[in-house]
Design an enzyme around this catalytic site. Structure first.
Site, PDB file in Angstrom:
ATOM      1  N   LYS A 133       2.296  -3.658   6.611  1.00 25.11           N
ATOM      2  CA  LYS A 133       2.600  -3.772   5.173  1.00 25.11           C
ATOM      3  C   LYS A 133       4.109  -3.625   4.948  1.00 25.11           C
ATOM      4  O   LYS A 133       4.708  -4.365   4.160  1.00 25.11           O
ATOM      5  CB  LYS A 133       1.837  -2.705   4.377  1.00 25.11           C
ATOM      6  N   SER A 191       0.834  -1.199   0.000  1.00 25.51           N
ATOM      7  CA  SER A 191       0.000   0.000   0.000  1.00 25.51           C
ATOM      8  C   SER A 191       0.864   1.243   0.000  1.00 25.51           C
ATOM      9  O   SER A 191       1.949   1.259   0.603  1.00 25.51           O
ATOM     10  CB  SER A 191      -0.866  -0.020   1.259  1.00 25.51           C
ATOM     11  N   TYR A 233      -1.376  -0.411  10.604  1.00 26.23           N
ATOM     12  CA  TYR A 233      -1.681  -1.045   9.310  1.00 26.23           C
ATOM     13  C   TYR A 233      -0.485  -0.877   8.367  1.00 26.23           C
ATOM     14  O   TYR A 233       0.003  -1.844   7.763  1.00 26.23           O
ATOM     15  CB  TYR A 233      -2.950  -0.416   8.715  1.00 26.23           C
TER      16      TYR A 233
HETATM   17  C1  UD1 Z   1      -7.105   5.427   3.404  1.00 29.41           C
HETATM   18  C2  UD1 Z   1      -6.129   4.990   4.441  1.00 29.41           C
HETATM   19  C3  UD1 Z   1      -4.959   4.337   3.730  1.00 29.41           C
HETATM   20  C4  UD1 Z   1      -5.432   3.195   2.886  1.00 29.41           C
HETATM   21  C5  UD1 Z   1      -6.469   3.684   1.902  1.00 29.41           C
HETATM   22  C6  UD1 Z   1      -6.993   2.508   1.135  1.00 29.41           C
HETATM   23  C7  UD1 Z   1      -6.393   6.572   6.312  1.00 29.41           C
HETATM   24  C8  UD1 Z   1      -5.789   7.715   7.059  1.00 29.41           C
HETATM   25  N1  UD1 Z   1      -5.694   6.144   5.237  1.00 29.41           N
HETATM   26  O1  UD1 Z   1      -6.440   6.381   2.595  1.00 29.41           O
HETATM   27  O2  UD1 Z   1      -4.016   3.889   4.650  1.00 29.41           O
HETATM   28  O3  UD1 Z   1      -4.369   2.599   2.191  1.00 29.41           O
HETATM   29  O4  UD1 Z   1      -7.517   4.346   2.603  1.00 29.41           O
HETATM   30  O5  UD1 Z   1      -8.252   2.635   0.667  1.00 29.41           O
HETATM   31  O6  UD1 Z   1      -7.441   6.077   6.671  1.00 29.41           O
HETATM   32  N2  UD1 Z   1     -12.474  11.918   2.962  1.00 29.41           N
HETATM   33  C9  UD1 Z   1     -13.419  12.847   3.330  1.00 29.41           C
HETATM   34  N3  UD1 Z   1     -14.544  12.415   3.969  1.00 29.41           N
HETATM   35  C10 UD1 Z   1     -14.751  11.098   4.266  1.00 29.41           C
HETATM   36  C11 UD1 Z   1     -13.765  10.146   3.887  1.00 29.41           C
HETATM   37  C12 UD1 Z   1     -12.635  10.605   3.233  1.00 29.41           C
HETATM   38  O7  UD1 Z   1     -13.287  14.035   3.085  1.00 29.41           O
HETATM   39  O8  UD1 Z   1     -15.783  10.778   4.870  1.00 29.41           O
HETATM   40  C13 UD1 Z   1     -11.260  12.396   2.263  1.00 29.41           C
HETATM   41  C14 UD1 Z   1      -9.970  12.100   2.999  1.00 29.41           C
HETATM   42  O9  UD1 Z   1      -9.643  13.129   3.901  1.00 29.41           O
HETATM   43  C15 UD1 Z   1      -8.996  11.991   1.824  1.00 29.41           C
HETATM   44  C16 UD1 Z   1      -9.851  11.424   0.689  1.00 29.41           C
HETATM   45  O10 UD1 Z   1     -11.193  11.711   1.045  1.00 29.41           O
HETATM   46  O11 UD1 Z   1      -8.544  13.269   1.432  1.00 29.41           O
HETATM   47  C17 UD1 Z   1      -9.701   9.932   0.520  1.00 29.41           C
HETATM   48  O12 UD1 Z   1      -9.940   9.272   1.755  1.00 29.41           O
HETATM   49  P1  UD1 Z   1      -9.980   7.692   1.891  1.00 29.41           P
HETATM   50  O13 UD1 Z   1     -10.854   7.109   0.845  1.00 29.41           O
HETATM   51  O14 UD1 Z   1     -10.301   7.354   3.305  1.00 29.41           O
HETATM   52  O15 UD1 Z   1      -8.502   7.254   1.524  1.00 29.41           O
HETATM   53  P2  UD1 Z   1      -7.110   7.715   2.179  1.00 29.41           P
HETATM   54  O16 UD1 Z   1      -7.300   8.567   3.364  1.00 29.41           O
HETATM   55  O17 UD1 Z   1      -6.272   8.282   1.085  1.00 29.41           O
END
Ligand code: UD1
Length: 372
Positions: free
Chosen positions: A182, A154, A178
């Site tokens: 990895k 990842s 996590y």
């Molecule tokens: C998350 C995990 C990462 C993992 C990846 C796999 C965390 C901190 N990181 O990454 O380790 O490998 O998923 O799928 O959890 N967002 C919102 N509102 C929400 C959810 C997300 O604004 O309700 C934003 C987040 O701040 C981010 C983006 O959407 O900027 C993507 O979020 P997400 O899908 O959770 O992925 P990651 O945070 O990149």
């Protein structure tokens, strides 16, 4: 054409990879404990691939449930699913023996726990399943003279990256359990790669560092089926669009990005699946080696861009509210994808519109996931 063992093949990424590998005429043995996957996912994969359920179902190795599928015109099993736990050598050994005609040529190792917040609360579970489970798998592989493995790593191993786009040479500095697990498995594989001696055959290893896998197969028959309320952006957008959730909480509008919301590299899960096929092909064709490659598109999209694109492509509103940042998030995470392009001849083919359309089709056809 090869016989392949797929751990975690009944999960989100694993099921899409299974479909793509079946299309390429491989024969698959899946081991999954159904902690985050389901038999229905593989039933859907089998149907999509034109396979039918065999009359010969039941137990293997005395107590492991097993399902089998084959082409309508053939007596040869193309897809076997064994209920098993990668931490149990016995379950893995059963998988290596289930195709009595030929040995397993390679393993694609998807099985593992993957929720960041849960890993903070339950670190030992993550070390147990992700690290001890992988160790057990590599041990049973070696016993069975199988030394080719594609591992689901990842982009989380980079932690807070020094600069973007992120090249594979950036330091591995995970910031949650996590990510630590990895990175630990990558290290274990590096040690294995270095272990080959004059009389020891070498390992063929690919560590694939995924950026943000999203979307679903274009048929809408397989997709992501999160347990409870999702924590990733695209499944959340889908549930808001369908009315299951009231609104999306946007985590932070003061990031140093063009519109203040977080930027990520979203990769269509079918592109990701094809990346695995390309890695496997390269490993099998070349001398033993270890590849460590990013799988991403190289394109960054902000949260608001994702919301707007989803609304535009699918013609549905996605109500949202700007909220506080989420602990542990970073502003921007985008892959430098040139390594995989150069070594595997692979790059992403599906754009943001395709991602939004396919994610929504899956959601609409399966509002309750596989349980409907
Ligand atoms: C998350 C995990 C990462 C993992 C990846 C796999 C965390 C901190 N990181 O990454 O380790 O490998 O998923 O799928 O959890 N967002 C919102 N509102 C929400 C959810 C997300 O604004 O309700 C934003 C987040 O701040 C981010 C983006 O959407 O900027 C993507 O979020 P997400 O899908 O959770 O992925 P990651 O945070 O990149």
């Amino acid at each position: 054409m090869a016989n392949l063992l797929i751990t975690g093949g009944a999960g989100y990424i694993g099921s899409h990879a299974c479909f793509t590998l079946l299309q390429q005429d491989h024969t698959l043995v899946v081991v999954d404990d159904f902690s985050n996957g389901s038999v229905d996912a593989l039933r859907a994969v089998a149907t999509l691939a034109g396979l039918q359920s065999e009359p010969r179902q039941g137990l293997v190795g005395g107590s492991n449930r097993c399902w089998r599928w084959r082409a309508p015109t053939s007596r040869r099993t193309r897809l076997s699913l064994i209920e098993g736990d990668i931490r149990r050598a016995q379950d893995l050994q059963i998988a290596f023996e289930v195709l009595d005609e030929e040995p397993i040529a390679a393993v694609l190792h998807f099985a593992g726990l993957k929720a960041v917040a849960e890993s903070v609360a339950k670190p030992l579970d993550y070390w147990d399943v992700n690290v001890s489970g992988s160790r057990q798998l590599f041990d049973v592989m070696a016993e069975n003279h199988c030394r080719t493995v594609v591992f689901s790593s990842s982009a989380t191993v980079y932690g807070m990256a020094e600069s973007v786009p992120i090249h594979e040479s950036q330091p591995v500095r995970p910031i949650n359990p996590y990510g630590q697990t990895k990175a630990a498995v990558e290290q274990m594989l590096q040690d294995l790669a270095a272990s080959a001696g004059p009389n020891e055959p070498g390992w063929r290893i690919a560590c694939l560092r995924y950026f943000n896998p999203v979307g679903a197969h274009e048929s809408g028959a397989i997709g992501e089926d999160p347990d409870g309320i999702p924590s990733n952006l695209l499944p959340l957008i889908c549930q808001v669009a369908s009315g299951q959730l009231e609104r999306l909480e946007v985590y932070g509008s003061d990031w140093p990005t063009t519109d203040g919301t977080g930027v990520r590299d979203y990769i269509h899960v079918m592109d990701l699946a094809e990346g695995h096929c390309a890695a496997l092909q390269t490993l099998l064709a070349e001398p033993p080696q270890m590849l460590t490659l990013n799988l991403g598109s190289g394109q960054g999209h902000s949260v608001l861009e994702m919301v707007k694109a989803f609304e535009r492509i699918n013609g549905v509103p996605v109500p949202y509210a700007l909220c506080q940042r989420r602990a542990g998030d970073s502003a921007v995470s985008v892959a430098d994808p040139r390594g995989a392009q150069g070594r595997l001849g692979w790059s992403t083919r599906r754009d943001l519109a395709t991602i939004c359309r396919d994610a929504w089709r899956w959601q609409q056809q399966n509002p309750l996931g596989y349980s409907n």
